[in-house]
Design a protein around this motif. Structure first.
Motif, PDB file in Angstrom:
ATOM      1  N   GLU A 134       0.828  -1.200   0.000  1.00 43.86           N
ATOM      2  CA  GLU A 134       0.000   0.000   0.000  1.00 43.86           C
ATOM      3  C   GLU A 134       0.865   1.253   0.000  1.00 43.86           C
ATOM      4  OE1 GLU A 134      -3.301   1.522   3.033  1.00 43.86           O
ATOM      5  OE2 GLU A 134      -3.702  -0.489   2.243  1.00 43.86           O
ATOM      6  N   GLU A 135       0.470   2.197  -0.844  1.00 46.27           N
ATOM      7  CA  GLU A 135       1.185   3.464  -0.953  1.00 46.27           C
ATOM      8  C   GLU A 135       0.177   4.600  -0.833  1.00 46.27           C
ATOM      9  OE1 GLU A 135       3.541   5.958  -4.442  1.00 46.27           O
ATOM     10  OE2 GLU A 135       3.002   3.876  -4.789  1.00 46.27           O
ATOM     11  N   LYS A 136       0.414   5.508   0.117  1.00 46.70           N
ATOM     12  CA  LYS A 136      -0.463   6.669   0.246  1.00 46.70           C
ATOM     13  C   LYS A 136      -0.181   7.625  -0.901  1.00 46.70           C
ATOM     14  CE  LYS A 136      -1.278   6.638   5.147  1.00 46.70           C
ATOM     15  NZ  LYS A 136      -1.413   7.427   6.358  1.00 46.70           N
ATOM     16  N   VAL A 137      -1.262   8.124  -1.485  1.00 45.79           N
ATOM     17  CA  VAL A 137      -1.176   9.119  -2.555  1.00 45.79           C
ATOM     18  C   VAL A 137      -2.176  10.221  -2.232  1.00 45.79           C
ATOM     19  CG1 VAL A 137      -0.431   7.466  -4.320  1.00 45.79           C
ATOM     20  CG2 VAL A 137      -2.851   7.915  -3.989  1.00 45.79           C
ATOM     21  N   ALA A 138      -2.097  11.321  -2.941  1.00 48.30           N
ATOM     22  CA  ALA A 138      -3.018  12.427  -2.699  1.00 48.30           C
ATOM     23  C   ALA A 138      -4.461  11.944  -2.848  1.00 48.30           C
ATOM     24  CB  ALA A 138      -2.743  13.570  -3.664  1.00 48.30           C
ATOM     25  N   GLY A 139      -5.250  12.093  -1.806  1.00 45.69           N
ATOM     26  CA  GLY A 139      -6.662  11.733  -1.856  1.00 45.69           C
ATOM     27  C   GLY A 139      -6.969  10.273  -1.620  1.00 45.69           C
ATOM     28  N   GLY A 140      -6.000   9.456  -1.215  1.00 39.38           N
ATOM     29  CA  GLY A 140      -6.299   8.049  -0.982  1.00 39.38           C
ATOM     30  C   GLY A 140      -5.063   7.182  -0.949  1.00 39.38           C
ATOM     31  N   TYR A 141      -5.173   6.007  -1.565  1.00 37.36           N
ATOM     32  CA  TYR A 141      -4.040   5.083  -1.597  1.00 37.36           C
ATOM     33  C   TYR A 141      -4.136   4.171  -2.806  1.00 37.36           C
ATOM     34  CZ  TYR A 141      -7.339   1.684   0.429  1.00 37.36           C
ATOM     35  OH  TYR A 141      -8.416   0.863   0.647  1.00 37.36           O
ATOM     36  N   ASP A 142      -2.983   3.623  -3.187  1.00 39.64           N
ATOM     37  CA  ASP A 142      -2.876   2.577  -4.198  1.00 39.64           C
ATOM     38  C   ASP A 142      -2.358   1.334  -3.493  1.00 39.64           C
ATOM     39  OD1 ASP A 142      -3.566   4.413  -6.146  1.00 39.64           O
ATOM     40  OD2 ASP A 142      -1.525   4.656  -6.908  1.00 39.64           O
ATOM     41  N   ALA A 143      -2.883   0.186  -3.837  1.00 44.10           N
ATOM     42  CA  ALA A 143      -2.412  -1.075  -3.267  1.00 44.10           C
ATOM     43  C   ALA A 143      -2.162  -2.048  -4.408  1.00 44.10           C
ATOM     44  CB  ALA A 143      -3.425  -1.631  -2.284  1.00 44.10           C
ATOM     45  N   ARG A 144      -1.027  -2.716  -4.363  1.00 45.71           N
ATOM     46  CA  ARG A 144      -0.648  -3.671  -5.410  1.00 45.71           C
ATOM     47  C   ARG A 144      -0.684  -5.085  -4.847  1.00 45.71           C
ATOM     48  NH1 ARG A 144       1.484   0.912  -5.697  1.00 45.71           N
ATOM     49  NH2 ARG A 144       1.742   2.091  -7.607  1.00 45.71           N
ATOM     50  N   TYR A 145      -1.249  -5.997  -5.638  1.00 48.35           N
ATOM     51  CA  TYR A 145      -1.429  -7.383  -5.226  1.00 48.35           C
ATOM     52  C   TYR A 145      -0.924  -8.309  -6.316  1.00 48.35           C
ATOM     53  CZ  TYR A 145      -4.816  -5.245  -2.020  1.00 48.35           C
ATOM     54  OH  TYR A 145      -5.412  -4.468  -1.077  1.00 48.35           O
ATOM     55  N   GLY A 146      -0.445  -9.471  -5.921  1.00 46.01           N
ATOM     56  CA  GLY A 146      -0.033 -10.497  -6.867  1.00 46.01           C
ATOM     57  C   GLY A 146      -0.742 -11.805  -6.542  1.00 46.01           C
ATOM     58  N   PHE A 147      -0.992 -12.610  -7.578  1.00 48.05           N
ATOM     59  CA  PHE A 147      -1.718 -13.872  -7.420  1.00 48.05           C
ATOM     60  C   PHE A 147      -0.947 -15.002  -8.067  1.00 48.05           C
ATOM     61  CE2 PHE A 147      -4.791 -10.445  -7.508  1.00 48.05           C
ATOM     62  CZ  PHE A 147      -5.519 -10.694  -6.355  1.00 48.05           C
ATOM     63  N   ALA A 148      -1.035 -16.192  -7.486  1.00 44.52           N
ATOM     64  CA  ALA A 148      -0.427 -17.387  -8.066  1.00 44.52           C
ATOM     65  C   ALA A 148      -1.294 -17.864  -9.231  1.00 44.52           C
ATOM     66  CB  ALA A 148      -0.316 -18.483  -7.005  1.00 44.52           C
ATOM     67  N   ASP A 149      -0.739 -18.749 -10.049  1.00 41.52           N
ATOM     68  CA  ASP A 149      -1.433 -19.236 -11.242  1.00 41.52           C
ATOM     69  C   ASP A 149      -2.796 -19.857 -10.956  1.00 41.52           C
ATOM     70  OD1 ASP A 149       0.628 -18.451 -12.877  1.00 41.52           O
ATOM     71  OD2 ASP A 149       1.589 -20.413 -12.899  1.00 41.52           O
ATOM     72  N   ASP A 150      -2.907 -20.608  -9.880  1.00 43.56           N
ATOM     73  CA  ASP A 150      -4.134 -21.360  -9.620  1.00 43.56           C
ATOM     74  C   ASP A 150      -5.082 -20.683  -8.630  1.00 43.56           C
ATOM     75  OD1 ASP A 150      -2.451 -21.630  -7.476  1.00 43.56           O
ATOM     76  OD2 ASP A 150      -2.797 -23.779  -7.211  1.00 43.56           O
ATOM     77  N   GLU A 151      -4.841 -19.434  -8.270  1.00 37.40           N
ATOM     78  CA  GLU A 151      -5.690 -18.743  -7.304  1.00 37.40           C
ATOM     79  C   GLU A 151      -6.823 -17.992  -8.003  1.00 37.40           C
ATOM     80  OE1 GLU A 151      -3.121 -17.355  -3.530  1.00 37.40           O
ATOM     81  OE2 GLU A 151      -2.661 -16.303  -5.386  1.00 37.40           O
ATOM     82  N   GLN A 152      -8.016 -18.060  -7.413  1.00 36.21           N
ATOM     83  CA  GLN A 152      -9.126 -17.219  -7.868  1.00 36.21           C
ATOM     84  C   GLN A 152      -8.983 -15.871  -7.159  1.00 36.21           C
ATOM     85  OE1 GLN A 152     -11.804 -17.429 -10.190  1.00 36.21           O
ATOM     86  NE2 GLN A 152     -11.683 -15.287  -9.619  1.00 36.21           N
ATOM     87  N   ALA A 153      -9.015 -14.795  -7.921  1.00 37.60           N
ATOM     88  CA  ALA A 153      -8.862 -13.455  -7.362  1.00 37.60           C
ATOM     89  C   ALA A 153     -10.221 -12.764  -7.275  1.00 37.60           C
ATOM     90  CB  ALA A 153      -7.912 -12.637  -8.232  1.00 37.60           C
TER      91      ALA A 153
END
Length: 136
Positions: A57-76
């Motif tokens: 998670e990264e705070k940015v002006a007016g909110g935040y951005d969050a980056r996620y990664g998933f494995a090949d067999d995971e339902q996101a």
């Protein structure tokens, strides 16, 4: 010059398969139709499971951005949060109501952008949440 042109053409032909998911401004279900959007998160696994992910998670002006990664067999899943408050370090739960969006298979990574705007009308949510996801 030919080499540069070939490189530009090769680069422009590379297609990144990205999909965008956007949370509705108010809860779309019948049981809480007036609850405003108050955040978003991601999960992997089964519908209504307990595998919430903690993205970078990264705070940015007016909110935040969050980056996620998933494995090949995971339902996101994109989890849209309504009527609660943003989680704090002391309270990792998300009170309120959740709306789950199933993401396409083979999603490799997603960036969730959550923003809080200025309150224009008291009955409407000032939050927006959008996930941009790319395939593996």
């Amino acid at each position: 010059m030919k080499t540069l042109l070939s490189a530009v053409l090769a680069f422009s032909c590379t297609v990144v398969n990205a999909e965008v998911y956007t949370c509705p401004q108010v809860y779309p279900g019948k049981n809480a139709a007036t609850m405003p959007l108050t955040g978003a998160s991601m999960m992997s696994g089964e519908l209504h499971g307990n595998g919430f992910l903690h993205g970078d998670e990264e705070k940015v002006a007016g909110g935040y951005d969050a980056r996620y990664g998933f494995a090949d067999d995971e339902q996101a899943w994109l989890i849209c949060l309504y009527g609660g408050r943003k989680r704090t370090k002391a309270d990792m739960g998300w009170p309120g109501t959740q709306w789950w969006m199933k993401l396409a298979p083979q999603v490799g990574r997603c960036t969730v952008r959550v923003r809080v705007g200025k309150n224009q009308a008291p009955a409407k949510s000032t939050w927006t949440a959008t996930a941009t996801c790319v395939h593996q």
